[in-house]
Design a protein around this motif. Sequence first.
Motif, PDB file in Angstrom:
ATOM      1  N   ASN A 217      18.847  50.263  25.194  1.00  0.00           N
ATOM      2  CA  ASN A 217      18.187  49.170  24.481  1.00  0.00           C
ATOM      3  C   ASN A 217      16.795  48.860  25.009  1.00  0.00           C
ATOM      4  OD1 ASN A 217      20.307  48.702  22.669  1.00  0.00           O
ATOM      5  ND2 ASN A 217      21.369  47.387  24.130  1.00  0.00           N
ATOM      6  N   THR A 218      16.387  49.493  26.115  1.00  0.00           N
ATOM      7  CA  THR A 218      15.022  49.315  26.621  1.00  0.00           C
ATOM      8  C   THR A 218      14.282  50.645  26.721  1.00  0.00           C
ATOM      9  OG1 THR A 218      15.812  49.447  28.916  1.00  0.00           O
ATOM     10  CG2 THR A 218      15.655  47.252  27.933  1.00  0.00           C
ATOM     11  N   ALA A 219      14.826  51.683  26.100  1.00  0.00           N
ATOM     12  CA  ALA A 219      14.228  53.018  26.199  1.00  0.00           C
ATOM     13  C   ALA A 219      13.341  53.320  24.999  1.00  0.00           C
ATOM     14  CB  ALA A 219      15.327  54.070  26.297  1.00  0.00           C
ATOM     15  N   ASP A 220      12.335  54.172  25.204  1.00  0.00           N
ATOM     16  CA  ASP A 220      11.519  54.691  24.111  1.00  0.00           C
ATOM     17  C   ASP A 220      12.244  55.899  23.516  1.00  0.00           C
ATOM     18  OD1 ASP A 220       9.485  55.044  22.342  1.00  0.00           O
ATOM     19  OD2 ASP A 220       7.953  55.563  23.818  1.00  0.00           O
ATOM     20  N   TRP A 221      11.678  56.444  22.424  1.00  0.00           N
ATOM     21  CA  TRP A 221      12.389  57.500  21.710  1.00  0.00           C
ATOM     22  C   TRP A 221      12.535  58.770  22.543  1.00  0.00           C
ATOM     23  CZ3 TRP A 221      10.459  62.293  20.381  1.00  0.00           C
ATOM     24  CH2 TRP A 221       9.067  62.480  20.466  1.00  0.00           C
ATOM     25  N   ARG A 222      11.547  59.078  23.371  1.00  0.00           N
ATOM     26  CA  ARG A 222      11.651  60.298  24.179  1.00  0.00           C
ATOM     27  C   ARG A 222      12.810  60.182  25.170  1.00  0.00           C
ATOM     28  NH1 ARG A 222       7.057  63.524  23.367  1.00  0.00           N
ATOM     29  NH2 ARG A 222       5.166  62.390  22.746  1.00  0.00           N
ATOM     30  N   ALA A 223      12.938  59.031  25.822  1.00  0.00           N
ATOM     31  CA  ALA A 223      14.031  58.841  26.765  1.00  0.00           C
ATOM     32  C   ALA A 223      15.376  58.843  26.049  1.00  0.00           C
ATOM     33  CB  ALA A 223      13.838  57.544  27.540  1.00  0.00           C
ATOM     34  N   LEU A 224      15.426  58.327  24.827  1.00  0.00           N
ATOM     35  CA  LEU A 224      16.674  58.351  24.060  1.00  0.00           C
ATOM     36  C   LEU A 224      17.102  59.782  23.757  1.00  0.00           C
ATOM     37  CD1 LEU A 224      16.330  55.443  21.455  1.00  0.00           C
ATOM     38  CD2 LEU A 224      17.854  55.551  23.434  1.00  0.00           C
ATOM     39  N   VAL A 225      16.139  60.619  23.391  1.00  0.00           N
ATOM     40  CA  VAL A 225      16.452  62.028  23.133  1.00  0.00           C
ATOM     41  C   VAL A 225      16.970  62.689  24.408  1.00  0.00           C
ATOM     42  CG1 VAL A 225      15.475  64.279  22.541  1.00  0.00           C
ATOM     43  CG2 VAL A 225      14.830  62.257  21.224  1.00  0.00           C
ATOM     44  N   ALA A 226      16.301  62.417  25.535  1.00  0.00           N
ATOM     45  CA  ALA A 226      16.679  63.056  26.795  1.00  0.00           C
ATOM     46  C   ALA A 226      18.045  62.605  27.283  1.00  0.00           C
ATOM     47  CB  ALA A 226      15.620  62.758  27.863  1.00  0.00           C
ATOM     48  N   MET A 227      18.280  61.312  27.282  1.00  0.00           N
ATOM     49  CA  MET A 227      19.494  60.767  27.881  1.00  0.00           C
ATOM     50  C   MET A 227      20.651  60.645  26.902  1.00  0.00           C
ATOM     51  SD  MET A 227      18.584  60.401  31.019  1.00  0.00           S
ATOM     52  CE  MET A 227      19.858  59.359  31.733  1.00  0.00           C
ATOM     53  N   GLY A 228      20.347  60.584  25.608  1.00  0.00           N
ATOM     54  CA  GLY A 228      21.408  60.430  24.621  1.00  0.00           C
ATOM     55  C   GLY A 228      21.742  61.698  23.867  1.00  0.00           C
ATOM     56  N   GLY A 229      20.847  62.673  23.919  1.00  0.00           N
ATOM     57  CA  GLY A 229      21.094  63.934  23.230  1.00  0.00           C
ATOM     58  C   GLY A 229      21.021  63.836  21.728  1.00  0.00           C
ATOM     59  N   ILE A 230      20.335  62.806  21.197  1.00  0.00           N
ATOM     60  CA  ILE A 230      20.203  62.654  19.752  1.00  0.00           C
ATOM     61  C   ILE A 230      18.909  63.309  19.287  1.00  0.00           C
ATOM     62  CG2 ILE A 230      21.543  60.525  19.734  1.00  0.00           C
ATOM     63  CD1 ILE A 230      18.964  58.946  19.581  1.00  0.00           C
TER      64      ILE A 230
END
Length: 348
Positions: A217-230
Amino acid sequence: MRASIPSTKQGGYILALNIAVLAMMLVGAAYMGQRMSLARQLAQAEQQRVTAEYELESARAEVFMLLSAVPRTLHGLGELPNVVALDGRQYRLGKQVVVSLQDLRGLVALNGFQLSGFGRERMERLLATYGIDAQQASILNDALLDYRDADDLRRLNGAEKEDYARAGHPDQIRNGNLLTPGELGRVFGWRDAKKLWGDDPITNHVSVARVSTFNPNTADWRALVAMGGISEDMAKSLIKSRGAGEVLDISPLVYSGSLGDPFGPNAYVTLFPSNVVIVTLRMVDAPWGYRVTVAHTPDLEANPWRIEGVERIDMPALANDLEKLPVLPDWKQLRDPSVKQLKVQLPF
């Protein structure tokens, strides 16, 4: 008539001498004018720098007051609807200063991911958001892991002391954890990957934290891709929805399965902000700014915060119109000053 000839020649010499003296005077005057113009420009630049430093220092004091007076919640600083987000979005402070606050848990932890397995995959997914292909990502990842580990054993695509020595930087490898995100530029081959250092450099999305907890909920899109695999499209869509207030908690859309299970596959996911905030301050027209790492220490009455690091960084041109940015609220707008706060806000 013979007596007048020397006089004519002498007059010609005087005329030539006068012209030469005048030319030298003009050159000297032009040089002095150029020097004075340069001195005036340098004085103006120094005055602008001093003014910018003063404005940024005043803004930093306001932000630190906000951090020390307003408790952290699941939504940021304060409670809805009056809240300051900790997801790196920009706020306007005064007429010339732009500030953003980023929760440390919304970044990819360089020192937190493991030397193999899921940690490696997350870093390679982050590199892929910059257009780095799988082969180059593997090379950069090996070099980073060789930089971090304490031994001199070279990974297949990595780099150790002899590689740095051949490149003319024998003392550049640390063989330990990184101290700042900017230290990535010292890792063998990373500075040469130009895609990583544009207007949105990789240093905006990583931290040197030694833990790998992650707050979507505090991440940018790049971090979401890296950590969430989406996918990138899904990550950007979620960021847009979160910024518009349409979806306050995006974690169920990023991760499948239960959250909060310490033994589950999503054990590293947390929804509460860290006690460390990355504060970025910049002037509207300045090509530089400051990145300040601040730790909350509310259990210390005399020291509610602690500065853990300060970096001067290059900043791209402001993407949004200043007038369209929300104003950073005063701390009294986020909590009632007459109500005594808890000495320690939990959980961290």
